[in-house]
Structures are given as C-alpha cells and as structure tokens.
Design an enzyme around this catalytic site. Structure first.
Site, PDB file in Angstrom:
ATOM      1  N   ASN A   2       7.401   3.865  -3.230  1.00 10.96           N
ATOM      2  CA  ASN A   2       6.690   3.727  -4.499  1.00 10.96           C
ATOM      3  C   ASN A   2       6.849   5.012  -5.315  1.00 10.96           C
ATOM      4  OD1 ASN A   2       4.911   3.404  -6.598  1.00 10.96           O
ATOM      5  ND2 ASN A   2       3.171   2.777  -5.338  1.00 10.96           N
ATOM      6  N   CYS A  48       0.972   3.852 -12.020  1.00 10.69           N
ATOM      7  CA  CYS A  48       2.178   3.047 -11.716  1.00 10.69           C
ATOM      8  C   CYS A  48       2.566   2.117 -12.861  1.00 10.69           C
ATOM      9  CB  CYS A  48       1.976   2.247 -10.437  1.00 10.69           C
ATOM     10  SG  CYS A  48       1.653   3.275  -9.007  1.00 10.69           S
ATOM     11  N   HIS A 104       7.194  -3.697 -10.367  1.00 14.20           N
ATOM     12  CA  HIS A 104       6.879  -2.362  -9.857  1.00 14.20           C
ATOM     13  C   HIS A 104       7.165  -2.357  -8.361  1.00 14.20           C
ATOM     14  CE1 HIS A 104       4.966   1.241  -8.680  1.00 14.20           C
ATOM     15  NE2 HIS A 104       3.824   0.704  -8.274  1.00 14.20           N
TER      16      HIS A 104
HETATM   17  N1  ACO Z   1       1.264   3.586  10.319  1.00 19.68           N
HETATM   18  C1  ACO Z   1       0.717   2.927  11.317  1.00 19.68           C
HETATM   19  N2  ACO Z   1      -0.493   2.347  11.252  1.00 19.68           N
HETATM   20  C2  ACO Z   1      -1.156   2.456  10.085  1.00 19.68           C
HETATM   21  C3  ACO Z   1      -0.637   3.135   8.973  1.00 19.68           C
HETATM   22  C4  ACO Z   1       0.626   3.725   9.129  1.00 19.68           C
HETATM   23  N3  ACO Z   1       1.227   4.416   8.140  1.00 19.68           N
HETATM   24  N4  ACO Z   1      -1.515   3.065   7.961  1.00 19.68           N
HETATM   25  C5  ACO Z   1      -2.571   2.346   8.395  1.00 19.68           C
HETATM   26  N5  ACO Z   1      -2.335   1.991   9.684  1.00 19.68           N
HETATM   27  C6  ACO Z   1      -3.197   1.208  10.555  1.00 19.68           C
HETATM   28  C7  ACO Z   1      -4.630   1.192  10.120  1.00 19.68           C
HETATM   29  O1  ACO Z   1      -5.313   2.324  10.584  1.00 19.68           O
HETATM   30  C8  ACO Z   1      -5.130  -0.079  10.774  1.00 19.68           C
HETATM   31  O2  ACO Z   1      -5.413   0.191  12.104  1.00 19.68           O
HETATM   32  P1  ACO Z   1      -6.688  -0.510  12.834  1.00 19.68           P
HETATM   33  O3  ACO Z   1      -6.397  -1.982  12.767  1.00 19.68           O
HETATM   34  O4  ACO Z   1      -6.637   0.061  14.205  1.00 19.68           O
HETATM   35  O5  ACO Z   1      -7.868  -0.098  12.027  1.00 19.68           O
HETATM   36  C9  ACO Z   1      -3.913  -1.001  10.728  1.00 19.68           C
HETATM   37  O6  ACO Z   1      -2.775  -0.137  10.508  1.00 19.68           O
HETATM   38  C10 ACO Z   1      -3.973  -2.009   9.604  1.00 19.68           C
HETATM   39  O7  ACO Z   1      -4.313  -1.339   8.421  1.00 19.68           O
HETATM   40  P2  ACO Z   1      -4.532  -2.095   7.088  1.00 19.68           P
HETATM   41  O8  ACO Z   1      -4.968  -1.145   6.026  1.00 19.68           O
HETATM   42  O9  ACO Z   1      -5.345  -3.294   7.357  1.00 19.68           O
HETATM   43  O10 ACO Z   1      -3.028  -2.539   6.799  1.00 19.68           O
HETATM   44  P3  ACO Z   1      -2.502  -3.469   5.679  1.00 19.68           P
HETATM   45  O11 ACO Z   1      -1.798  -4.624   6.249  1.00 19.68           O
HETATM   46  O12 ACO Z   1      -3.531  -3.734   4.621  1.00 19.68           O
HETATM   47  O13 ACO Z   1      -1.387  -2.558   5.037  1.00 19.68           O
HETATM   48  C11 ACO Z   1      -1.061  -1.170   3.107  1.00 19.68           C
HETATM   49  C12 ACO Z   1      -1.733  -1.309   4.449  1.00 19.68           C
HETATM   50  C13 ACO Z   1       0.449  -1.152   3.329  1.00 19.68           C
HETATM   51  C14 ACO Z   1      -1.470   0.151   2.448  1.00 19.68           C
HETATM   52  C15 ACO Z   1      -1.458  -2.369   2.249  1.00 19.68           C
HETATM   53  O14 ACO Z   1      -2.855  -2.512   2.195  1.00 19.68           O
HETATM   54  C16 ACO Z   1      -0.929  -2.260   0.871  1.00 19.68           C
HETATM   55  O15 ACO Z   1       0.260  -2.333   0.645  1.00 19.68           O
HETATM   56  N6  ACO Z   1      -1.797  -2.131  -0.139  1.00 19.68           N
HETATM   57  C17 ACO Z   1      -1.354  -1.994  -1.480  1.00 19.68           C
HETATM   58  C18 ACO Z   1      -1.300  -0.589  -1.739  1.00 19.68           C
HETATM   59  C19 ACO Z   1      -0.157  -0.140  -2.553  1.00 19.68           C
HETATM   60  O16 ACO Z   1       0.926  -0.672  -2.579  1.00 19.68           O
HETATM   61  N7  ACO Z   1      -0.431   0.941  -3.222  1.00 19.68           N
HETATM   62  C20 ACO Z   1       0.524   1.582  -3.985  1.00 19.68           C
HETATM   63  C21 ACO Z   1      -0.106   2.140  -5.175  1.00 19.68           C
HETATM   64  S1  ACO Z   1      -0.812   0.929  -6.155  1.00 19.68           S
HETATM   65  C22 ACO Z   1       0.365   0.054  -6.704  1.00 19.68           C
HETATM   66  O17 ACO Z   1       1.383   0.635  -6.952  1.00 19.68           O
HETATM   67  C23 ACO Z   1       0.162  -1.351  -6.826  1.00 19.68           C
END
Ligand code: ACO
Length: 321
Positions: A278, A115, A248
């Site tokens: 993304n 990214c 980004h």
């Molecule tokens: N739909 C519904 N529920 C979901 C989904 C989905 N697509 N994905 C995960 N969940 C659930 C999980 O299973 C979890 O359930 P549980 O509580 O029963 O175990 C719950 O949602 C919470 O999951 P978390 O992983 O704690 O959610 P979080 O608030 O951390 O959000 C996310 C997840 C959006 C991926 C976040 O961690 C994030 O944005 N991380 C950064 C990742 C990123 O942006 N990566 C891109 C590439 S790297 C970069 O470009 C920087």
C-alpha cells in the site's frame, strides 16, 4: 458531442530501488510470507533510501509523466502533490517539487486525503482547469510511508511501502476523451480507525500509523462501490462499458470484494499491490502507469479510478483515456 475536458496526456511511476520482501519482514516482526500474502496479496514493498525524500520520489515520477506527455515543466500551470508524508510540516511538498523541477511560474499545493489523495487531486485539478486556472496540471501522488510506520507493530508495518506516480492533465476537446466525472466523499467520524498518533499541533511530532484493520476492511468495500456507482450514474455508463478498473492498491481482498460486488470481471482489474504494497496516495497512479506503459490501457478506453483511506475519505473518477 465534444466538450472541454481534462484529458490525460501522460502518466509515470517511480519506486525506490530497495526492495523489502515478506521474508525480510518476518525477521523484524512475528509474521510470515504466507500470512501476508493470504491476508493482503502483498509480496514485497519498496523502501526509500536514507535521504531520499517524498519530493524526490514525486520528481522522479513527474519526469516520467512529462516525458510520456512529450512536455517540459514549462508547459505546466498547476502542480498538486497528494501526500500524507510531506518532506516538512511546511512548505508544501509541491513547492519543493516545483523548485526541483525548475518551475518558477504557476501554482503548487499539497492535498491531504491519505490513500484517496490522488483521486481527490484528479478531481481538484479537473475543476481548477475547467475554472480557468491554467491549461495543464501535473497531478502527483507520492509517499514515504515507511517513515511513519511503527516497525514493531506487525498489524501495520507489513502493509505499507514507498513510491510515487504522476499524471499530466490538459484541458482540451477531443470527442469524449478526458475526466468524465468524479465523486468524492468523507466521513470524519471514522478518523480514529486509521490515523497517526502524533502531529504538529497535538504532539509536536509526526507519530506512527495506527489502524483498526477489521473496521477499515468492513467499510472499504461498501464505500468504494457507492462512489463507483455514483460516477456510473452521473455519466450514464455502466460496468459493461468499462475497460479498466484501477483500484487503490491496499489489499487484494478489498479489491476482489469490490470487483465482485460491482460485477467487474477480474481481467479488467489492474493489480499491482503484490509488487509495492500500500503506497497510499501513490498507489492509483502507480497502477495506472504500469497498465499504460505495458499497453493495456489504450486511447479511447474507459478507465475507473477509486480509492478509500484515512478520514475516512473515498472517491472515484471516470476517465475516457
Ligand atoms: N502476521 C501474522 N499475524 C498477524 C499479523 C501479521 N502481520 N497481523 C495480525 N496478525 C494476527 C492477529 O494478531 C490475529 O491473531 P489472533 O487471532 O491470535 O488474535 C490474526 O492475525 C488475525 O488478525 P485480524 O486482524 O483478524 O486479520 P484480518 O484477516 O482482519 O487481516 C488486515 C488483517 C490485513 C489488516 C485486514 O484487516 C485488512 O486488510 N484491513 C484493511 C486495512 C487496510 O488495507 N488498510 C490500509 C490502509 S486503508 C486503505 O488503504 C483502505
């Protein structure tokens, strides 16, 4: 005082025609429009058509950037394509782009920093131009991330989309216009937090994106603010001098977090993640092209680009437009 710098001549973006909404996504995996929007700010993503390759997206964006720069490919000396989803393992997608644009001269190579690829490519092009490689560079970020998604994994497949963006840089002297400074960082100790579970040398396949989302999130805001502050320090500027922040476009919560920590008012932040999710190396030039085309970014504005991605890699670049 005027100094020889890499000045932005034009930018352009391209998104594939097919739009996939969050509601459509919820028919594939157990998710909802509400969850995706709340956690990421994403409303939809674009998906490349069958047979539409990363090089095709790159060429479409490049043509728009060349048009904006009022140049043809004959005026370009260097092509860099930042991508994680090349057409083939080799040759470089940049070579294919060169062929598709009808360019026989100059040099072309790919750059892989996931990214952060576009910010790395801007810094690389800037230093190559200053080192005498040529007068103009075509810097492209292009991805077909949809091809490396596990479409059964709701924790990753809702986050990514396809697209491309491009920028023409030209070495010249025009007041303090141009790339003022860049800061690039990486720490390979974190590679297993965001990676593909395959590759030519390990599995002889391409693999799918795997991510520890929470871990990535945890590092993102701190890393981004570090490099942005480094670039401010290097140039003797502060956040008060900034006209536009082009982050980004991975997740609105990461962007908001970095904005708050740096003290950048929301009206100076360009946000397009809702529209295309993304798009990895394409996201920064896509956001740039939107803000340049709609007239927000004007000649003389101070513009900060930043990104963070797999590796981990991260970086920032400050440009006087
Ligand atoms: N739909 C519904 N529920 C979901 C989904 C989905 N697509 N994905 C995960 N969940 C659930 C999980 O299973 C979890 O359930 P549980 O509580 O029963 O175990 C719950 O949602 C919470 O999951 P978390 O992983 O704690 O959610 P979080 O608030 O951390 O959000 C996310 C997840 C959006 C991926 C976040 O961690 C994030 O944005 N991380 C950064 C990742 C990123 O942006 N990566 C891109 C590439 S790297 C970069 O470009 C920087």
């Amino acid at each position: 005082m005027s100094e020889l710098r890499s000045i932005v001549r034009g930018v352009g973006g391209y998104l594939p025609e097919r739009v996939m909404t969050n509601d459509e996504m919820s028919k594939l995996v157990d998710t909802s429009d509400e969850w995706i929007q709340q956690r990421t700010g994403i409303k939809q993503r674009h998906i490349a058509a069958e047979g539409e390759l990363t090089s095709d997206l790159a060429v479409a964006a490049a043509k728009r950037a060349l048009e904006a720069a009022e140049l043809t490919i004959d005026g370009i000396d260097l092509v860099i394509v930042a991508t994680t989803t090349p057409d083939m393992t080799f040759p470089a997608t940049a070579a294919v782009v060169q062929q598709k644009l009808g360019m026989h001269h100059g040099a072309a190579f790919d750059l892989q920093a996931v990214c952060s690829g576009f910010v790395y490519a801007v810094a690389t092009a800037d230093s190559q131009l200053k080192n005498g490689l040529g007068k103009r560079a075509l810097v492209i970020g292009a991805e077909t991330s949809s091809r490396i998604l596990d479409w059964t994994d709701r924790t990753t497949c809702v986050l990514f989309g396809d697209g491309a963006g491009a920028m023409v840089l030209e070495l010249g002297e025009d007041g303090d216009r141009g790339v003022l400074a860049s800061s690039l960082r990486s720490d390979g100790h974190h590679w297993s937090k965001l990676y593909t579970d395959g590759g030519p040398s390990s599995t002889m396949s391409i693999g799918h994106i795997r991510m520890e989302g929470k871990e990535v999130f945890k590092h993102a805001v701190g890393n981004i603010t570090d490099v942005v502050r480094d670039v401010f320090d290097k140039t003797g500027t502060t956040v008060d001098d900034l006209d536009w922040f082009i982050p980004h476009q991975a997740n609105k919560r990461i962007i908001d977090g970095a904005g708050v920590k740096l003290g950048i008012p929301p009206e100076k932040v360009v946000l397009t993640v809702d529209h295309h999710a993304n798009t990895s190396a394409a996201s920064v030039p896509l956001a740039l092209s939107v803000a340049a085309e709609d007239g927000r970014i004007k000649k003389g504005d101070l513009v900060m680009l930043e990104a963070m991605g797999g590796g981990f890699t991260w970086g920032a670049s400050l440009i006087r437009w």
